[in-house]
Design a protein around this motif. Structure first.
Motif, short mmCIF file in Angstrom:
data_model
loop_
_atom_site.label_atom_id
_atom_site.label_comp_id
_atom_site.label_asym_id
_atom_site.label_seq_id
_atom_site.Cartn_x
_atom_site.Cartn_y
_atom_site.Cartn_z
N SER A 29 65.97 71.07 24.58
CA SER A 29 65.77 71.68 25.66
C SER A 29 64.81 72.91 26.81
O SER A 29 64.71 73.40 25.63
CB SER A 29 67.67 71.82 26.77
OG SER A 29 67.67 72.88 25.98
N THR A 30 64.78 72.46 27.42
CA THR A 30 63.43 73.04 28.26
C THR A 30 63.84 74.75 28.01
O THR A 30 65.08 74.69 29.92
CB THR A 30 62.33 72.63 29.46
OG1 THR A 30 62.11 71.34 28.82
CG2 THR A 30 61.43 73.58 30.19
N TRP A 31 63.34 75.34 27.87
CA TRP A 31 63.72 76.98 28.29
C TRP A 31 63.41 77.06 30.01
O TRP A 31 64.43 77.45 30.62
CB TRP A 31 63.40 78.38 27.56
CG TRP A 31 64.03 79.44 27.84
CD1 TRP A 31 63.89 80.22 28.85
CD2 TRP A 31 65.00 79.79 27.22
NE1 TRP A 31 65.04 80.91 28.76
CE2 TRP A 31 65.65 81.15 27.62
CE3 TRP A 31 65.86 78.56 26.08
CZ2 TRP A 31 67.06 81.73 27.33
CZ3 TRP A 31 67.08 80.21 25.43
CH2 TRP A 31 67.40 80.60 26.17
N GLY A 32 62.38 76.97 30.35
CA GLY A 32 62.07 77.53 32.08
C GLY A 32 60.65 76.72 32.65
O GLY A 32 60.72 75.91 31.27
N HIS A 33 60.19 76.85 33.47
CA HIS A 33 59.19 76.96 34.21
C HIS A 33 58.02 77.97 34.65
O HIS A 33 58.86 78.24 35.13
CB HIS A 33 59.25 75.73 34.81
CG HIS A 33 57.89 74.91 35.52
ND1 HIS A 33 57.87 73.79 35.18
CD2 HIS A 33 57.63 75.43 36.52
CE1 HIS A 33 56.82 73.50 35.94
NE2 HIS A 33 56.60 74.62 36.74
N ILE A 34 56.82 78.32 33.87
CA ILE A 34 56.43 79.08 34.42
C ILE A 34 54.74 78.45 35.03
O ILE A 34 54.35 77.73 35.10
CB ILE A 34 55.67 79.53 33.17
CG1 ILE A 34 56.13 79.93 32.09
CG2 ILE A 34 54.97 80.96 33.75
CD1 ILE A 34 55.65 80.62 31.55
N SER A 35 54.89 79.32 36.75
CA SER A 35 53.45 78.74 36.80
C SER A 35 52.64 80.24 36.43
O SER A 35 53.03 81.54 37.51
CB SER A 35 53.77 78.74 38.41
OG SER A 35 52.41 78.10 38.45
N HIS A 36 51.75 80.03 35.59
CA HIS A 36 51.15 81.23 34.73
C HIS A 36 50.24 82.09 35.93
O HIS A 36 48.92 80.92 35.76
CB HIS A 36 51.11 81.12 33.66
CG HIS A 36 50.98 82.82 33.08
ND1 HIS A 36 50.44 82.95 31.90
CD2 HIS A 36 51.03 83.89 33.08
CE1 HIS A 36 49.73 83.64 31.60
NE2 HIS A 36 50.46 84.81 32.31
N THR B 243 69.30 85.70 27.49
CA THR B 243 68.04 85.74 27.56
C THR B 243 67.13 84.80 26.45
O THR B 243 68.12 85.27 25.37
CB THR B 243 66.80 86.77 28.34
OG1 THR B 243 67.64 87.54 27.41
CG2 THR B 243 67.22 87.02 29.69
N PRO B 244 66.17 84.46 26.21
CA PRO B 244 65.88 84.41 24.39
C PRO B 244 65.00 85.35 23.57
O PRO B 244 64.48 86.27 25.23
CB PRO B 244 64.15 83.18 24.67
CG PRO B 244 63.70 83.51 26.14
CD PRO B 244 64.80 84.26 26.88
N GLN B 245 65.33 85.15 23.01
CA GLN B 245 65.23 86.60 21.82
C GLN B 245 64.29 86.40 21.31
O GLN B 245 63.72 85.64 20.95
CB GLN B 245 66.77 87.44 21.07
CG GLN B 245 68.08 87.48 21.79
CD GLN B 245 68.47 88.28 22.74
OE1 GLN B 245 67.31 89.34 22.19
NE2 GLN B 245 67.93 88.46 24.00
N MET C 59 63.47 85.89 30.53
CA MET C 59 63.65 84.71 31.48
C MET C 59 65.71 83.54 31.77
O MET C 59 65.49 84.15 30.19
CB MET C 59 63.17 82.58 31.68
CG MET C 59 61.39 83.44 32.41
SD MET C 59 59.91 82.49 32.22
CE MET C 59 60.61 81.41 33.39
N LEU C 60 65.76 82.96 32.70
CA LEU C 60 67.09 81.95 31.81
C LEU C 60 66.60 81.03 31.95
O LEU C 60 65.74 80.79 32.41
CB LEU C 60 68.15 83.09 33.37
CG LEU C 60 68.33 83.76 33.35
CD1 LEU C 60 69.88 84.30 34.82
CD2 LEU C 60 69.17 84.58 32.14
N LYS C 61 67.81 80.48 31.07
CA LYS C 61 67.12 78.77 30.67
C LYS C 61 67.31 77.85 31.73
O LYS C 61 68.39 77.69 32.99
CB LYS C 61 68.75 77.86 30.35
CG LYS C 61 68.40 76.43 29.69
CD LYS C 61 68.45 76.58 28.52
CE LYS C 61 68.58 74.74 28.01
NZ LYS C 61 69.60 74.47 26.77
#
Length: 121
Positions: free
Chosen positions: A1-8, A59-61, A110-112
């Motif tokens: 699954s996708t962890w998050g969405h970044i607008s970078h 959060t991811p490690q 980031m949180l999922k």
């Protein structure tokens, strides 16, 4: 699954390796939003603004594989890359230096499912 969405948002790689005096003028040109959090312990080099919160508390490690959708923009808003446009999340191993440092730093917070702006100078 996708962890998050970044607008970078970031400066181009050429500018990010600018001489110290040029980097300081670039930093002066960036005005953080009131909701931005400095992820670099007061160095003011990478900021995060949560657009929509994620779920849970984990959060991811380091070394976790993460999948993120992103839209890369210059500070003037010009889009230079987007996984959203391609319809395929980007996957990488966190904390291994295989992506720009701002992603390793920002995605680790980031949180999922979280959506956030990362702005790194």
């Amino acid at each position: 699954s996708t962890w998050g969405h970044i607008s970078h948002s970031l400066f181009s790689p050429v500018l990010s390796r600018a001489p110290l005096t040029e980097t300081h003028s670039l930093m002066a040109a960036f005005a953080p939003h009131a909701d931005d959090v400095d992820l670099t312990a007061g160095q003011k080099l990478c900021f995060k603004r949560i657009v929509s919160p994620g779920t849970g508390t984990a959060t991811p490690q380091k070394e976790d594989k993460v999948r993120v959708h992103y839209t890369g923009r210059l500070l003037d808003g010009t889009v230079f890359d987007s996984s959203v446009t391609r319809g395929e999340p980007f996957e990488f191993q966190l904390g291994m230096g295989r992506v720009i440092k701002g992603w390793d730093v920002g995605v680790a917070t980031m949180l999922k499912g979280e959506r956030a702006f990362l702005t790194c100078l």
